[in-house]
Design an enzyme around this catalytic site. Structure first.
Site, PDB file in Angstrom:
ATOM      1  CB  CYS A  78      -0.997  -0.050   1.152  1.00 42.93           C
ATOM      2  SG  CYS A  78      -2.431   0.982   0.854  1.00 42.93           S
ATOM      3  CG  HIS A 170      -2.983  -3.107   4.023  1.00 44.00           C
ATOM      4  ND1 HIS A 170      -1.884  -2.421   4.489  1.00 44.00           N
ATOM      5  CD2 HIS A 170      -3.809  -2.181   3.503  1.00 44.00           C
ATOM      6  CE1 HIS A 170      -2.046  -1.126   4.263  1.00 44.00           C
ATOM      7  NE2 HIS A 170      -3.202  -0.957   3.662  1.00 44.00           N
ATOM      8  CD  GLU A 172       0.177  -5.002   5.877  1.00 38.71           C
ATOM      9  OE1 GLU A 172       0.220  -5.787   4.899  1.00 38.71           O
ATOM     10  OE2 GLU A 172       0.014  -3.772   5.748  1.00 38.71           O
TER      11      GLU A 172
HETATM   12  N1  GLN Z   1      -3.500   6.497   1.104  1.00 36.44           N
HETATM   13  C1  GLN Z   1      -2.200   6.215   1.636  1.00 36.44           C
HETATM   14  C2  GLN Z   1      -1.123   6.976   0.846  1.00 36.44           C
HETATM   15  O1  GLN Z   1      -1.412   7.594  -0.096  1.00 36.44           O
HETATM   16  C3  GLN Z   1      -1.927   4.722   1.621  1.00 36.44           C
HETATM   17  C4  GLN Z   1      -2.914   4.004   2.523  1.00 36.44           C
HETATM   18  C5  GLN Z   1      -2.412   2.728   3.115  1.00 36.44           C
HETATM   19  O2  GLN Z   1      -1.212   2.440   3.181  1.00 36.44           O
HETATM   20  N2  GLN Z   1      -3.355   1.947   3.594  1.00 36.44           N
HETATM   21  O3  GLN Z   1       0.010   6.955   1.187  1.00 36.44           O
END
Ligand code: GLN
Length: 196
Positions: A78, A170, A172
């Site tokens: 992410c 994710h 994790e």
């Molecule tokens: N929206 C976050 C970003 O732009 C990422 C979100 C997340 O890691 N769950 O960095």
């Protein structure tokens, strides 16, 4: 095996729990010296702009790039994926390592978070639970990037390039350790490329 987890901000603890469950030793990385002796590195979910600011402040940007250049496996989930990317469509500090164009917050706001079953051909034993929280998507990939997973509509949510692995979702935050196990096997081999 010692696996670093970038611990500037975000859900690094959840990665550590998963790694420990699989018998690896998680090492929190906050300073350049924490990168010594690691077999691989995970960059967690969180807020990628914060990763960029803190990494710059702690002198971690170049050491993280050098770590990737050393060929050891590196995985971003992410915000970690955004931090790995070359093109995020705006001006923010990233490592600029992976030849992908990323769109941040591509599914909307926090309230638009969702889970869905993912078909990841590299994983045996059925679908993987995809957890998407204000997640990015990969809009396009360079020639040497291999797409590992797409949603039903073709949206790219996981990819690999050489020793770099990136997922919009994710693993994790699930009870499914298959992605972490796959990453650990790569760290043991010292390369992501043969299996994926
Ligand atoms: N929206 C976050 C970003 O732009 C990422 C979100 C997340 O890691 N769950 O960095």
């Amino acid at each position: 095996m010692k696996i670093g987890v970038l611990a500037l901000q975000g859900d690094f603890i959840e990665h550590e729990h998963m790694l420990a469950r699989l018998g690896a030793e998680p090492i929190e990385v906050r300073l350049p010296r924490d990168l010594e002796g690691l077999d691989g590195l995970i960059m967690p979910g969180g807020e990628s702009t914060t990763f960029g600011k803190l990494a710059k402040q702690f002198g971690l940007v170049e050491p993280l790039r050098a770590f990737a250049q050393s060929g050891r496996p590196m995985w971003g989930t992410c915000a970690g994926l955004i931090f790995l990317a070359k093109d995020v469509g705006r001006n923010q500090v990233t490592l600029g390592l992976m030849d992908v164009k990323v769109k941040r917050n591509a599914f909307g706001r926090q309230i638009d978070s969702f889970t869905c079953d993912l078909n990841i051909p590299d994983l045996a034993d059925g679908p993987f639970p995809g957890v998407f929280i204000r997640a990015p998507i990969i809009e396009s990939v360079g020639q040497t990037v291999q797409v590992l997973c797409t949603l039903d509509d073709g949206t790219i949510v996981a990819a690999r390039q050489d020793n770099l692995l990136a997922t919009s979702f994710h693993p994790e935050l699930t009870h499914d350790s298959r992605m972490h196990a796959l990453f650990l096997r790569a760290c043991k081999r010292g390369s992501l490329s043969c299996e994926l």
